[in-house]
Structures are given as structure tokens and as C-alpha cells.
Design a protein around this motif. Structure first.
Motif, PDB file in Angstrom:
ATOM      1  N   LYS A  70       0.578  -1.233   0.229  1.00 34.51           N
ATOM      2  CA  LYS A  70      -0.151  -0.024   0.111  1.00 34.51           C
ATOM      3  C   LYS A  70       0.724   1.395  -0.148  1.00 34.51           C
ATOM      4  N   ALA A  71       0.358   2.434  -0.647  1.00 32.51           N
ATOM      5  CA  ALA A  71       1.208   3.506  -0.664  1.00 32.51           C
ATOM      6  C   ALA A  71       0.893   4.443   0.578  1.00 32.51           C
ATOM      7  N   PRO A  72       1.522   4.715   1.158  1.00 34.23           N
ATOM      8  CA  PRO A  72       1.161   5.680   2.341  1.00 34.23           C
ATOM      9  C   PRO A  72       0.056   6.404   2.463  1.00 34.23           C
ATOM     10  N   GLN A  73      -0.916   6.495   3.094  1.00 34.48           N
ATOM     11  CA  GLN A  73      -2.178   7.148   4.056  1.00 34.48           C
ATOM     12  C   GLN A  73      -1.987   8.650   3.874  1.00 34.48           C
ATOM     13  N   PRO A  74      -1.829   9.570   3.056  1.00 30.80           N
ATOM     14  CA  PRO A  74      -2.341  10.753   3.456  1.00 30.80           C
ATOM     15  C   PRO A  74      -2.914  11.464   4.719  1.00 30.80           C
ATOM     16  N   VAL A  75      -1.336  11.782   5.037  1.00 36.39           N
ATOM     17  CA  VAL A  75      -1.253  12.524   6.667  1.00 36.39           C
ATOM     18  C   VAL A  75      -2.595  11.265   7.216  1.00 36.39           C
ATOM     19  N   LEU A  92      -9.833  23.502 -10.846  1.00 32.81           N
ATOM     20  CA  LEU A  92      -8.248  22.769 -10.940  1.00 32.81           C
ATOM     21  C   LEU A  92      -8.205  22.607  -9.060  1.00 32.81           C
ATOM     22  N   THR A  93      -8.443  23.387  -8.697  1.00 36.40           N
ATOM     23  CA  THR A  93      -8.074  23.604  -6.791  1.00 36.40           C
ATOM     24  C   THR A  93      -9.313  22.153  -6.225  1.00 36.40           C
ATOM     25  N   GLN A  94     -10.338  21.725  -6.767  1.00 38.58           N
ATOM     26  CA  GLN A  94     -10.760  20.634  -7.036  1.00 38.58           C
ATOM     27  C   GLN A  94      -9.995  19.500  -7.262  1.00 38.58           C
ATOM     28  N   ARG A  95      -9.364  19.089  -8.763  1.00 37.39           N
ATOM     29  CA  ARG A  95      -8.184  18.314  -8.971  1.00 37.39           C
ATOM     30  C   ARG A  95      -7.376  17.957  -7.867  1.00 37.39           C
ATOM     31  N   LEU A  96      -6.595  19.717  -7.390  1.00 39.55           N
ATOM     32  CA  LEU A  96      -5.266  19.312  -6.246  1.00 39.55           C
ATOM     33  C   LEU A  96      -6.231  18.485  -5.062  1.00 39.55           C
ATOM     34  N   GLU A  97      -7.149  18.760  -4.735  1.00 35.51           N
ATOM     35  CA  GLU A  97      -7.751  18.389  -3.745  1.00 35.51           C
ATOM     36  C   GLU A  97      -7.213  17.156  -3.589  1.00 35.51           C
ATOM     37  N   GLY A  98      -8.126  16.862  -4.956  1.00 33.68           N
ATOM     38  CA  GLY A  98      -9.083  15.095  -4.501  1.00 33.68           C
ATOM     39  C   GLY A  98      -7.366  14.580  -4.704  1.00 33.68           C
ATOM     40  N   LEU A  99      -6.729  14.861  -5.188  1.00 30.49           N
ATOM     41  CA  LEU A  99      -5.328  13.741  -5.965  1.00 30.49           C
ATOM     42  C   LEU A  99      -4.418  13.933  -4.015  1.00 30.49           C
ATOM     43  N   GLU A 100      -4.683  14.839  -3.708  1.00 24.55           N
ATOM     44  CA  GLU A 100      -3.928  14.864  -2.293  1.00 24.55           C
ATOM     45  C   GLU A 100      -4.767  14.052  -1.258  1.00 24.55           C
ATOM     46  N   ALA A 101      -6.231  13.989  -1.829  1.00 24.09           N
ATOM     47  CA  ALA A 101      -6.726  13.253  -0.980  1.00 24.09           C
ATOM     48  C   ALA A 101      -6.788  11.709  -0.881  1.00 24.09           C
ATOM     49  N   ALA A 102      -5.903  11.801  -1.851  1.00 24.88           N
ATOM     50  CA  ALA A 102      -5.672  10.355  -2.315  1.00 24.88           C
ATOM     51  C   ALA A 102      -4.763   9.540  -1.886  1.00 24.88           C
ATOM     52  N   LEU A 125     -10.280   7.309  -8.113  1.00 26.85           N
ATOM     53  CA  LEU A 125      -9.655   8.166  -7.917  1.00 26.85           C
ATOM     54  C   LEU A 125      -8.978   9.143  -9.077  1.00 26.85           C
ATOM     55  N   ILE A 126      -8.866   8.860 -10.443  1.00 32.07           N
ATOM     56  CA  ILE A 126      -8.136   9.669 -11.319  1.00 32.07           C
ATOM     57  C   ILE A 126      -9.256   9.536 -12.511  1.00 32.07           C
ATOM     58  N   GLY A 127     -10.346   9.542 -12.161  1.00 30.19           N
ATOM     59  CA  GLY A 127     -11.169   9.608 -13.691  1.00 30.19           C
ATOM     60  C   GLY A 127     -11.533  10.900 -14.067  1.00 30.19           C
ATOM     61  N   GLU A 128     -11.265  11.683 -12.869  1.00 33.48           N
ATOM     62  CA  GLU A 128     -12.267  12.659 -13.518  1.00 33.48           C
ATOM     63  C   GLU A 128     -11.821  13.856 -13.894  1.00 33.48           C
ATOM     64  N   ARG A 129     -12.360  14.422 -15.124  1.00 39.34           N
ATOM     65  CA  ARG A 129     -11.619  14.978 -15.803  1.00 39.34           C
ATOM     66  C   ARG A 129     -10.543  16.323 -15.367  1.00 39.34           C
ATOM     67  N   TRP A 130      -9.664  16.062 -15.995  1.00 39.62           N
ATOM     68  CA  TRP A 130      -8.054  16.483 -15.790  1.00 39.62           C
ATOM     69  C   TRP A 130      -7.327  16.149 -14.784  1.00 39.62           C
ATOM     70  N   ALA A 131      -7.903  15.792 -13.842  1.00 36.97           N
ATOM     71  CA  ALA A 131      -7.109  14.713 -13.430  1.00 36.97           C
ATOM     72  C   ALA A 131      -5.404  14.269 -13.309  1.00 36.97           C
ATOM     73  N   LEU A 132      -6.225  13.818 -14.721  1.00 36.40           N
ATOM     74  CA  LEU A 132      -4.446  12.529 -15.092  1.00 36.40           C
ATOM     75  C   LEU A 132      -3.520  13.441 -15.795  1.00 36.40           C
ATOM     76  N   LEU A 133      -4.301  14.769 -16.100  1.00 38.71           N
ATOM     77  CA  LEU A 133      -3.325  15.793 -16.949  1.00 38.71           C
ATOM     78  C   LEU A 133      -2.764  16.874 -16.165  1.00 38.71           C
ATOM     79  N   VAL A 134      -3.439  17.130 -14.803  1.00 30.20           N
ATOM     80  CA  VAL A 134      -2.617  17.594 -13.713  1.00 30.20           C
ATOM     81  C   VAL A 134      -1.172  16.525 -13.321  1.00 30.20           C
TER      82      VAL A 134
END
Lengths: 233, 233
Positions: free
Chosen positions: A228-233, B65-75, B30-39
Motif C-alpha cells: 500500500k502507498a502511505p495514507q495521506p497525512v 484545478l483546486t478541486q482536482r488538487l484537493e482530490g489528488l491530495e486526499a488520495a 481516484l483519477i477518472g475525473e476530468r483533468w485529473a490525469l493531465l494535472v
DNA sequence: CGGCATCCGGGAAGATACTG
DNA sequence: CAGTATCTTCCCGGATGCCG
């Protein structure tokens, strides 16, 4: 009869594409819409009918499935085909190019199982299970083994052929296999990926095992999950 | 100051996920939302600031972009990090797991360039160009060559190192490279993937070439595109 | 029943303006 | 520069109904 439904996919200035020359961006133009990749996944083991696709993709609605099939066909990834008589039913099938996405989907799935949020206990389609064996295959674990393993998973049956580390999966009748699993795909997954003992699943009636039980116990150790990858924070 | 915007991403029963145990389905969660993979693509060569991401993804809007970064960070795919002083700016960076998606994105891009609908003349980001060289690399074409090639592409500069068939790409100053291209990424792509002669691009002022011109002529032959898939119908 | 069209409600994405 | 607020547009999901 409707008069003005030219499918209106007329080329408006940019029907929500990424206007990007990057190949990855174009891939998203082709298969980035919701459900598209999962429709392709369900076709990966061979052609299917509309209703079977719908049944194997719980949650998709008929109109979205129609739209995705249209889009994939327009892209050249899927073809609509009429089976020869006496079947004479309409099926959807991947093109040669469509089939070439198989290793990519496998790699994507393997990558995603490293997610701490991944839940392997959810519903699993029969095709997903077969693809997972190929995606997670570790040839070194069984390169000395030659065996045929059958799966009866509801409407669908598959035969897995293990030989010199390679795994070949085809639709077909498991009669004559060294070992046959009968049950839901998620029950098999519980044993292979969830560490649930086969005896437990048999006792619960979730899984029936016919044939070589020793082989069954070996088989479920062939597919280790990545760390598993590390849990985010 | 708003009172009730807890981002409302409260766990409703199923915030539009595929409830599917399949790894590929989870990847899309995790990464299926629009723009996520391009970010993710834009972060693949190293960390970037919010504004640079926005500039390199023409068409994305700030809130998405804000939402995608939040989502990718949460993942757990992206981390928000503060650069050490004196820079002390905030950047977004892929995690180790995030970087592991690089070969998958490469394979996806290579697959998609077989599409008859792919248009290589559209806008191309600097990162995309560098990634394309690695994705399209054919070691046999230059396994006897050792060279350093620089690229000045607007704000960003890169150094490509060719050695024994491998291609390594890093951000950095091209000073001292055997060959340096200066211009827009799409101009380089026009030469490498579009077959436009270097002399033409130089004459148009789209591309400047400093250093070993012979090497430049060789370089643009290293990345053949895969054959197109048949046009649908 | 399989395939496809229509209508509708909710929500994500796009565009723009605004704030610290 | 790094986001947030707001409004509009469009896609997705569900229900219904038509037609072969």
C-alpha cells in the motif's frame, strides 16, 4: 419519428475535448468519459450483448451505455456485429486496437490496488476476476506448474491455463479441468486477494471446489497484492 | 466569510463512485475525473506551482484545478509542499506512488496515437514533449549514441540525456549541451512527429537550433509513430 | 426482451469576477 | 499569485415509453 435528431454531435467549436496534442490527453478524449473504460473491460474477454454489459456493470443506465457504445464505435475501439445464424443476435466487440489496451488496463489496475482507499470486498465481475489474474501474475511463483483451472461464475464460465509461468484465460466450459471453482467472482477474490480460507468460503456455501484441492490451496497464493502507498497525512 | 461550506464532500452514501472491487475501476475513482490525469502529467517532471499548472493546462479553470488538487491530495497521489526559504512558495508534487503512474501514462499515450482522430498539431506542453520522448523511445535507434540535448521551451528548460538507448529527461539549464532547441514545444513536435523539415521551422522563426545540426537531423528520426488503427466504417 | 429515444433532477464542469 | 464565490451549461443517472 423525430425530425431533428442528427445526434447533434455536430462539430460545435469543441464538444468538450481537451484541445491538446499530447497522446495521453487524446486518450482521455476517446475513453475518458464515465463508464467508458469499464465497458471496454467487460468486452476484454470477448464480445457481449447489450443486456449482458448492463448486467455486468451494475450502476450504469441504459442510455449511458448506449452513448458509450456509440462513442467507442465512432472512435474505432468497438464494433457492433451481428452473430451468424442461428444465434443472429447483435453483440459488441473490441477491435484489434481496442484489445491492445488490455495491458494498459492491467497496469492501471495494479497501480490502483496500492491505494489505501481500495476496497476489494465490493462487487466484482467475472471478467474483472479473470483479468486480475493476468494483471497480477507473478510467473516465478508457478513457472514449474502446468494446470487447467475452471471457473463457473453465474452466467459465465472460464478456463485458466497455467503453463511455464504464463496465464491464458478464455471463455469456455471448465469440464475436464484439474480444478473447478463454482460461485461468485467476489468469493474467489476473497480467497485469492482477501486471505479468506477456502474452507470458510466452502462452509458458507459461497464457493464450491471440485477437483484438486491441493492445487486450489496453491493457486490462491499466486497473486500477492503490491504494498500500500502511505495514507495521506 | 461563509458559514456552511464544509466542502460538503461529506460521505453521502456513494459520492458517485463505481462500487466495484476491480482495480481499474478504483483507478477511475481516484483519477477518472476530468483533468485529473493531465494535472498529474504536468507534475511528472517535478513540482509546480498553482499558477504554472494553470498556465500549462489551457482550458482548465481555477476552481476545477483546486478541486482536482484537493482530490489528488486526499488520495495520496499529490502532496502540497512549501519550498524552503528563500523561495518559500507553495508547490504541488507527486508522491512516490504518483510517480509510479508514469509508465502507464506513457503506454496510454502511445496507444492513443494510433487513433485516426489524433491531431498532433494542437497545443503541446513542455512536459508532454519530454514525456513523449520517453514514451516513444526506441532504444535500438540510438543505442550507439551518447549525447546531451537541451530544450528551451518558454518558461521551462530541459536536458535530455541519451545513452545506450536509454533516455533520461530532467529540468535544468541546457548550457553545455551538444545541441539546444529553442522555441515552442509544438514546433519541436512538428519536426519530430509531423515530419516538418527543421530548415522550414528555422526559416519561419518557430525554432532555433544551436550546436550540432547533424545531431538534430538524426534526433528527429528517433521517434516513429505507431501505425494508425483502421478508421471506423 | 433488446435497443434506443425522451423528459427530468442533481451535480460536476466552464467562465468570469472577486478577494486576501 | 493563489485561490474562492457565483452563475450558467452540460453531463450523468433514473424513470418511462416506443418499437422491432
Amino acid at each position: 419519428m423525430k425530425l431533428q435528431n442528427i445526434t447533434d454531435s455536430e462539430n460545435g467549436p469543441s464538444r468538450r475535448r481537451y484541445e491538446d496534442a499530447c497522446g495521453t490527453a487524446h486518450a482521455l478524449d476517446l475513453i475518458g468519459e464515465r463508464w467508458a473504460l469499464l465497458v471496454m473491460r467487460e468486452l476484454m474477454m470477448g464480445p457481449k450483448r447489450f443486456g449482458d454489459l448492463r448486467a455486468d456493470l451494475p450502476g450504469i443506465s441504459a442510455n449511458v451505455l448506449t452513448q458509450r457504445l456509440e462513442g467507442l464505435e465512432a472512435a474505432g475501439i468497438v464494433v457492433k456485429r451481428q452473430l451468424p445464424p442461428p444465434a443472429a443476435v447483435q453483440v459488441y466487440e473490441l477491435t484489434e486496437w481496442g484489445y491492445q489496451s488490455k495491458p494498459i488496463m492491467g497496469a492501471l489496475g495494479r497501480w490502483a490496488t496500492r491505494s489505501p482507499l481500495h476496497d476489494p470486498t465490493l462487487h466484482l465481475s467475472a471478467v474483472s476476476l479473470m483479468l486480475s489474474f493476468q494483471a497480477m501474475n507473478q510467473p516465478a511463483r508457478h513457472k514449474d506448474l502446468t494446470a487447467t483451472i475452471g471457473f463457473r461464475l453465474g452466467r459465465e464460465s472460464y478456463v485458466l491455463r497455467l503453463e511455464e509461468g504464463a496465464i491464458d484465460a478464455t471463455r469456455g466450459d471448465p469440464d475436464g479441468a484439474d480444478l473447478v471453482f463454482t460461485g461468485a467472482a467476489r468469493a474467489v477474490a476473497a480467497a485469492v486477494y482477501g486471505g479468506v480460507p477456502l474452507a470458510t468460503l466452502e462452509a458458507e456455501g459461497a464457493l464450491a471446489i471440485a477437483g484438486d484441492h491441493i492445487l486450489a490451496e496453491r493457486f490462491i497464493t499466486f497473486f500477492p497484492l503490491p504494498p500500500k502507498a502511505p495514507q495521506p497525512v
